[in-house]
Design a protein around this motif. Structure first.
Motif, short mmCIF file in Angstrom:
data_model
loop_
_atom_site.label_atom_id
_atom_site.label_comp_id
_atom_site.label_asym_id
_atom_site.label_seq_id
_atom_site.Cartn_x
_atom_site.Cartn_y
_atom_site.Cartn_z
N GLU A 139 35.98 34.07 35.07
CA GLU A 139 37.06 35.03 35.31
C GLU A 139 36.70 35.89 36.51
O GLU A 139 35.56 36.35 36.64
CB GLU A 139 37.28 35.90 34.07
N VAL A 140 37.68 36.09 37.39
CA VAL A 140 37.44 36.89 38.60
C VAL A 140 38.62 37.82 38.84
O VAL A 140 39.72 37.61 38.33
CB VAL A 140 37.24 36.00 39.85
N GLU A 141 38.35 38.87 39.64
CA GLU A 141 39.42 39.74 40.11
C GLU A 141 39.68 39.43 41.58
O GLU A 141 38.74 39.40 42.38
CB GLU A 141 39.03 41.22 39.93
N ASN A 148 41.68 40.59 44.95
CA ASN A 148 42.37 41.73 45.58
C ASN A 148 43.07 41.28 46.87
O ASN A 148 42.43 40.69 47.76
CB ASN A 148 41.37 42.83 45.90
N LYS A 173 41.71 33.67 35.50
CA LYS A 173 40.77 32.85 34.71
C LYS A 173 40.97 31.39 35.10
O LYS A 173 42.11 30.90 35.12
CB LYS A 173 41.00 33.02 33.22
N LYS A 202 52.73 37.02 36.49
CA LYS A 202 51.88 36.46 35.43
C LYS A 202 52.26 35.00 35.18
O LYS A 202 53.43 34.62 35.22
CB LYS A 202 52.07 37.27 34.14
N GLN A 244 39.60 33.61 47.79
CA GLN A 244 38.73 34.29 46.84
C GLN A 244 38.43 33.46 45.60
O GLN A 244 37.61 33.86 44.76
CB GLN A 244 39.34 35.64 46.45
N MET A 247 45.98 43.72 42.58
CA MET A 247 44.79 43.11 41.99
C MET A 247 45.26 42.10 40.94
O MET A 247 46.12 42.39 40.12
CB MET A 247 43.91 44.18 41.33
N PHE A 248 44.70 40.88 41.02
CA PHE A 248 45.03 39.84 40.06
C PHE A 248 43.80 39.52 39.20
O PHE A 248 42.70 39.32 39.72
CB PHE A 248 45.47 38.56 40.77
N LYS A 249 43.99 39.52 37.86
CA LYS A 249 42.96 39.01 36.96
C LYS A 249 43.19 37.51 36.81
O LYS A 249 44.29 37.09 36.43
CB LYS A 249 43.06 39.69 35.61
N PHE A 302 46.78 33.82 35.39
CA PHE A 302 46.62 35.03 36.21
C PHE A 302 47.65 36.08 35.82
O PHE A 302 48.73 35.78 35.28
CB PHE A 302 46.75 34.71 37.70
#
Length: 433
Positions: free
Chosen positions: A214-216, A218, A240, A185, A205, A236-238, A172
């Motif tokens: 992969e999701v975002e 919030n 995987k 990170k 989430q 916002m976190f990316k 993330f």
């Protein structure tokens, strides 16, 4: 010097006296002579200062000392008349009257004594305690829970949607206002969903997400987030998902017992069940004691055991309750109480009944502790504070020093004595389920 002494009740006494001017003068003369032997006054050698000079130099102070000497004599003679020993007294005597005139001083001194408490057959006031019943199912469920907590993680073979309790292996990276932030990170981080380890809303989430997706995510950082610049910010976190892990099955057998009872020879599942059952019984009993039985028992003792209370101790308890109540008052309410003595006294009286009960309970616990030979040493208080501090991740020594400097140790010690006394009395009435 005329002295009149009387016991108001078993815990309070009043000593009244008329101190004549001659008594003060005699005391003043004696004190001045003693002071003349050691006083340093410019122009005179030590020990050669005339008494008239000493009187002039230390005038008001000598009068105060002479009056204090007379008061001490009043108190001592009064206590002697009442046959009250010094070790029976509680707190300092309270001078409730000190009226000076040209030829005399009218004084009244209130003294408080440790009350004599007749406990009687206090054991008969304790109701029978039914030991909590713990079923085999309760024991099995607790052992299964403990086994699950120790179980190793394993990757799931089938790629399914994640659910509560799964451990997500994730990469993330977090962004605030479109910019990555320090410490936001990680790679292959193992996060158990439902643990509450991450920012509120983050784990929710990930529910329903599969491996390799992969999701975002919030979220909003809490307002009290470590006092950092991230507090209260939207992020916002990316994310995987690299893998999904679950707890492996653990056999509940003698091998598990050996792991859970280290150091015990011949540890078996049956022995583990016995110990777990005892542990659950103690937990349930402790909850029953603290939530219901201890407060009820203390209430019964306060109601059934009668004795007189020292007035000043009750007044001190009212003062503490009043200060606590004032913390929740507005500034206008506090000013009104300061300016309106009648209203203040009215408020104090509303607190009196609870204050009397609290003081009475304290004296009863003290008497029961003596009867049951229960003591709590300072070392035990220290160990308790250390243990609680370590559980909360605090520095134990620092926590202890803070309690000590704030003067809380006697209150903690008394609380521990109360807990021990009531537990011992209740334990004596346990009936097997």
């Amino acid at each position: 010097m005329e002295i009149k002494s009387s016991k108001i009740n078993g815990a309070n006494a009043l000593i009244e006296a008329t101190i004549l001017r001659e008594v003060i003068d005699v005391n003043l003369e004696k004190i001045a002579k003693e002071l003349a032997k050691t006083a340093s006054v410019q122009g005179f050698r030590k020990g050669k200062v005339p008494i008239s000079v000493v009187k002039k130099q230390y005038g008001d102070k000598l009068v105060q000392d002479a009056e204090a000497e007379a008061l001490r004599e009043v108190l001592n003679k009064g206590l002697e008349e009442l046959s009250i020993a010094n070790d029976e007294l509680i707190g300092e005597p309270n001078i409730s009257k000190f009226d000076k005139s040209e030829d005399k001083i009218e004084v009244a001194v209130k003294v408080a004594m440790r009350p004599v408490i007749e406990l009687g057959d206090y054991a008969s006031l304790i109701k029978e305690v039914e030991k909590p019943e713990v079923s085999d199912e309760d024991v099995d469920a607790r052992i299964a829970e403990l086994a699950q907590a120790q179980a190793p993680l394993k990757d799931i073979a089938r790629n399914r949607k994640m659910k509560d309790g799964d451990t997500a292996v994730i990469d993330f990276e977090g962004f605030v206002d479109g910019e990555p932030f320090e410490g936001g990170k990680a790679e292959n981080f193992e996060l158990r969903l439902g643990s509450g380890q991450f920012i509120p809303g983050f784990e929710d989430q990930l529910l329903g997400v599969k491996r390799d997706e992969e999701v975002e995510v919030n979220v909003t950082f809490p307002e009290n987030y470590g006092g950092t610049e991230l507090a209260g910010k939207d992020a916002m976190f990316k994310v995987k998902v690299n893998g999904i892990k679950v707890k492996d099955e653990v056999a509940i057998d003698d091998e598990l017992a050996k792991k859970m009872l280290p150091g015990e020879e011949n540890a078996t599942l049956e022995e583990l069940k016995k110990q777990v059952k005892t542990q659950i019984e103690n937990e349930e009993l402790s909850k029953l004691y603290n939530d219901n039985l201890k407060p009820e028992l203390l209430e019964i003792f306060v109601e059934k055991i009668s004795f007189d209370l020292p007035e000043f101790v009750v007044d001190q308890e009212i003062d503490m309750a009043l200060n606590k109540k004032a913390q929740g008052m507005s500034e206008e309410e506090i000013i009104e109480l300061r300016e309106n003595q009648d209203k203040l006294e009215e408020l104090r009286e509303t607190l009196r009944d609870d204050a009397k009960k609290s003081v009475k309970a304290t004296f009863i616990i003290d008497a029961l502790a003596s009867a049951e030979d229960i003591k709590v040493q300072e070392q035990e208080v220290m160990q308790t504070i250390y243990y609680e501090a370590m559980q909360m991740g605090q520095d134990p020594q620092k926590a202890y020093e803070q309690y000590k400097s704030a003067g809380y140790l006697p209150a903690i010690q008394m609380s521990m004595v109360e807990d021990k006394v009531l537990s011992q009395l209740l334990n004596s009435k346990i009936k097997e389920a």
